[in-house]
Design a protein around this motif. Structure first.
Motif, PDB file in Angstrom:
ATOM      1  N   ASP A  60       0.825  -1.219   0.000  1.00  0.00           N
ATOM      2  CA  ASP A  60       0.000   0.000   0.000  1.00  0.00           C
ATOM      3  C   ASP A  60       0.861   1.272   0.000  1.00  0.00           C
ATOM      4  OD1 ASP A  60      -2.203  -1.618   0.014  1.00  0.00           O
ATOM      5  OD2 ASP A  60      -2.750  -1.261   2.102  1.00  0.00           O
ATOM      6  N   ARG A  61       0.376   2.253  -0.769  1.00  0.00           N
ATOM      7  CA  ARG A  61       0.926   3.613  -0.852  1.00  0.00           C
ATOM      8  C   ARG A  61       2.097   3.739  -1.813  1.00  0.00           C
ATOM      9  NH1 ARG A  61       0.557   4.900   5.654  1.00  0.00           N
ATOM     10  NH2 ARG A  61      -1.711   5.069   5.720  1.00  0.00           N
ATOM     11  N   GLY A  62       3.102   2.915  -1.708  1.00  0.00           N
ATOM     12  CA  GLY A  62       4.250   3.014  -2.593  1.00  0.00           C
ATOM     13  C   GLY A  62       3.963   2.425  -3.968  1.00  0.00           C
ATOM     14  N   PRO A  63       4.917   2.578  -4.912  1.00  0.00           N
ATOM     15  CA  PRO A  63       4.650   2.245  -6.312  1.00  0.00           C
ATOM     16  C   PRO A  63       4.728   0.775  -6.681  1.00  0.00           C
ATOM     17  CG  PRO A  63       6.863   3.131  -6.085  1.00  0.00           C
ATOM     18  CD  PRO A  63       6.208   3.267  -4.736  1.00  0.00           C
ATOM     19  N   ASP A  64       5.280  -0.107  -5.826  1.00  0.00           N
ATOM     20  CA  ASP A  64       5.477  -1.490  -6.270  1.00  0.00           C
ATOM     21  C   ASP A  64       5.289  -2.492  -5.134  1.00  0.00           C
ATOM     22  OD1 ASP A  64       6.005  -3.711  -7.780  1.00  0.00           O
ATOM     23  OD2 ASP A  64       8.085  -3.207  -8.231  1.00  0.00           O
ATOM     24  N   SER A  65       4.070  -2.585  -4.642  1.00  0.00           N
ATOM     25  CA  SER A  65       3.764  -3.587  -3.613  1.00  0.00           C
ATOM     26  C   SER A  65       3.980  -4.997  -4.149  1.00  0.00           C
ATOM     27  CB  SER A  65       2.323  -3.425  -3.131  1.00  0.00           C
ATOM     28  OG  SER A  65       2.165  -2.229  -2.395  1.00  0.00           O
ATOM     29  N   HIS A  66       3.608  -5.212  -5.412  1.00  0.00           N
ATOM     30  CA  HIS A  66       3.806  -6.531  -6.020  1.00  0.00           C
ATOM     31  C   HIS A  66       5.280  -6.929  -5.975  1.00  0.00           C
ATOM     32  CE1 HIS A  66       3.242  -9.910  -8.777  1.00  0.00           C
ATOM     33  NE2 HIS A  66       4.249  -9.431  -9.505  1.00  0.00           N
ATOM     34  N   GLY A  67       6.160  -5.976  -6.269  1.00  0.00           N
ATOM     35  CA  GLY A  67       7.585  -6.260  -6.240  1.00  0.00           C
ATOM     36  C   GLY A  67       8.091  -6.583  -4.844  1.00  0.00           C
ATOM     37  N   VAL A  68       7.602  -5.862  -3.851  1.00  0.00           N
ATOM     38  CA  VAL A  68       8.007  -6.137  -2.464  1.00  0.00           C
ATOM     39  C   VAL A  68       7.556  -7.529  -2.046  1.00  0.00           C
ATOM     40  CG1 VAL A  68       7.718  -5.457  -0.060  1.00  0.00           C
ATOM     41  CG2 VAL A  68       8.023  -3.700  -1.812  1.00  0.00           C
ATOM     42  N   LEU A  69       6.302  -7.862  -2.321  1.00  0.00           N
ATOM     43  CA  LEU A  69       5.789  -9.181  -1.974  1.00  0.00           C
ATOM     44  C   LEU A  69       6.584 -10.285  -2.665  1.00  0.00           C
ATOM     45  CD1 LEU A  69       1.964  -8.405  -2.186  1.00  0.00           C
ATOM     46  CD2 LEU A  69       3.210  -9.021  -0.106  1.00  0.00           C
ATOM     47  N   THR A  70       6.970 -10.043  -3.907  1.00  0.00           N
ATOM     48  CA  THR A  70       7.752 -11.031  -4.647  1.00  0.00           C
ATOM     49  C   THR A  70       9.104 -11.261  -3.988  1.00  0.00           C
ATOM     50  OG1 THR A  70       6.657 -10.437  -6.727  1.00  0.00           O
ATOM     51  CG2 THR A  70       8.764 -11.588  -6.888  1.00  0.00           C
ATOM     52  N   ILE A  71       9.781 -10.175  -3.616  1.00  0.00           N
ATOM     53  CA  ILE A  71      11.091 -10.308  -2.961  1.00  0.00           C
ATOM     54  C   ILE A  71      10.981 -11.148  -1.695  1.00  0.00           C
ATOM     55  CG2 ILE A  71      12.887  -9.047  -1.702  1.00  0.00           C
ATOM     56  CD1 ILE A  71      12.418  -6.722  -3.689  1.00  0.00           C
ATOM     57  N   VAL A  72      10.006 -10.830  -0.850  1.00  0.00           N
ATOM     58  CA  VAL A  72       9.884 -11.516   0.436  1.00  0.00           C
ATOM     59  C   VAL A  72       9.464 -12.969   0.247  1.00  0.00           C
ATOM     60  CG1 VAL A  72       8.701 -11.533   2.660  1.00  0.00           C
ATOM     61  CG2 VAL A  72       9.376  -9.356   1.634  1.00  0.00           C
ATOM     62  N   SER A  73       8.503 -13.205  -0.621  1.00  0.00           N
ATOM     63  CA  SER A  73       7.963 -14.554  -0.773  1.00  0.00           C
ATOM     64  C   SER A  73       8.948 -15.514  -1.429  1.00  0.00           C
ATOM     65  CB  SER A  73       6.663 -14.520  -1.587  1.00  0.00           C
ATOM     66  OG  SER A  73       6.903 -14.092  -2.924  1.00  0.00           O
TER      67      SER A  73
END
Length: 266
Positions: A60-73
């Motif tokens: 939420d809020r920032g430009p790339d939540s999908h990218g963050v989730l991908t890194i962590v997962s």
């Protein structure tokens, strides 16, 4: 310890890393700022055995939540507990969708969806897929000397009696006048340290917030590591911070991209 809000395997992994002398970095709220998250990870200079535990609000809020989730997962050394924004996404995209408009219009859900694909149907389909990863995330991690929860804990009831709601949304840990856990330092995010003045608490001039209440071993009873990466006002020095549980060292990265719209502090 077979409770749904904790992950025994994760706790064992993090504790073993600490016992072996490796660094375990707790990372504050990320809020979709993938580029800053990647830069912060680079600054940690992780070596074999080091671990990262995110404090929640990956999205939420920032430009790339999908990218963050991908890194962590996809990582075998980066983990996360659940934040209230992961809960909000689940409530918005679940069967009843009772918080959909609030999530999309008020707290950054639109940016999360926009990172998921091109068409609106594709965006929602991909976001719902991510619920398979975010819904089971634990709401706390309990180690020998540390206790991590997204928002911390309430100060008026015993720790073992607190709910997921308390661990995701409370704003009391920074006002506690005695250690909430006599044996464990509480590590939390949720409330940007720049906003502590809203609660009659003096914000730190830089870095993270450390409680003036000390434990018997001399450590601050609580440490807040949300340093406001998504705050709109640049005078707040919006940044993302990591705290090494092994040494107490701090690393931080300042925001590169200003958010497009105002959001509430949730």
């Amino acid at each position: 310890m077979h409770t749904s809000h904790r992950d025994e395997e994760l706790e064992e992994t993090l504790q073993e890393a600490l016992d072996e002398g490796s660094s375990v970095w707790a990372v504050g709220d990320i809020h979709g700022y993938r580029e800053e998250f990647e830069e912060l990870l680079g600054r940690l200079r992780l070596v074999e055995g080091d671990m990262v535990i995110c404090i929640g609000d990956l999205i939420d809020r920032g430009p790339d939540s999908h990218g963050v989730l991908t890194i962590v997962s996809e990582s075998n050394r980066i983990f996360s507990i659940k934040g209230n924004h992961e809960l909000l996404m689940s409530e918005a995209l679940g069967e009843d969708g009772h918080r959909e408009q609030f999530w999309i219009g008020r707290v950054g859900g639109r940016a999360t969806l926009d990172s998921m694909g091109s068409s609106e149907s594709e965006k929602r389909k991909q976001a719902r897929r991510w619920l398979e990863f975010t819904d089971p995330l634990p709401t706390e991690v309990v180690l020998d000397l540390f206790r991590l929860a997204h928002s911390g804990y309430r100060s008026d009831i015993p720790l073992e009696a607190q709910s997921d709601e308390d661990r995701l949304k409370s704003r009391e840990v920074f006002r506690a006048t005695s250690p909430l856990d006599p044996k464990r330092q509480v590590i939390a995010g949720h409330t940007p340290v720049q906003m502590l003045s809203n609660f009659d608490v003096e914000p730190p001039k830089e870095g993270v917030w450390r409680s003036p209440v000390l434990m018997d071993d001399g450590r601050p009873a609580a440490v807040l590591i949300d340093t406001g990466i998504a705050l709109k006002d640049p005078t707040h020095r919006p940044r993302m911070s990591a705290y090494d549980l092994q040494t107490g060292k701090i690393e931080e990265v300042h925001r590169k991209i200003d958010p497009d719209s105002k959001t509430t502090m949730l």
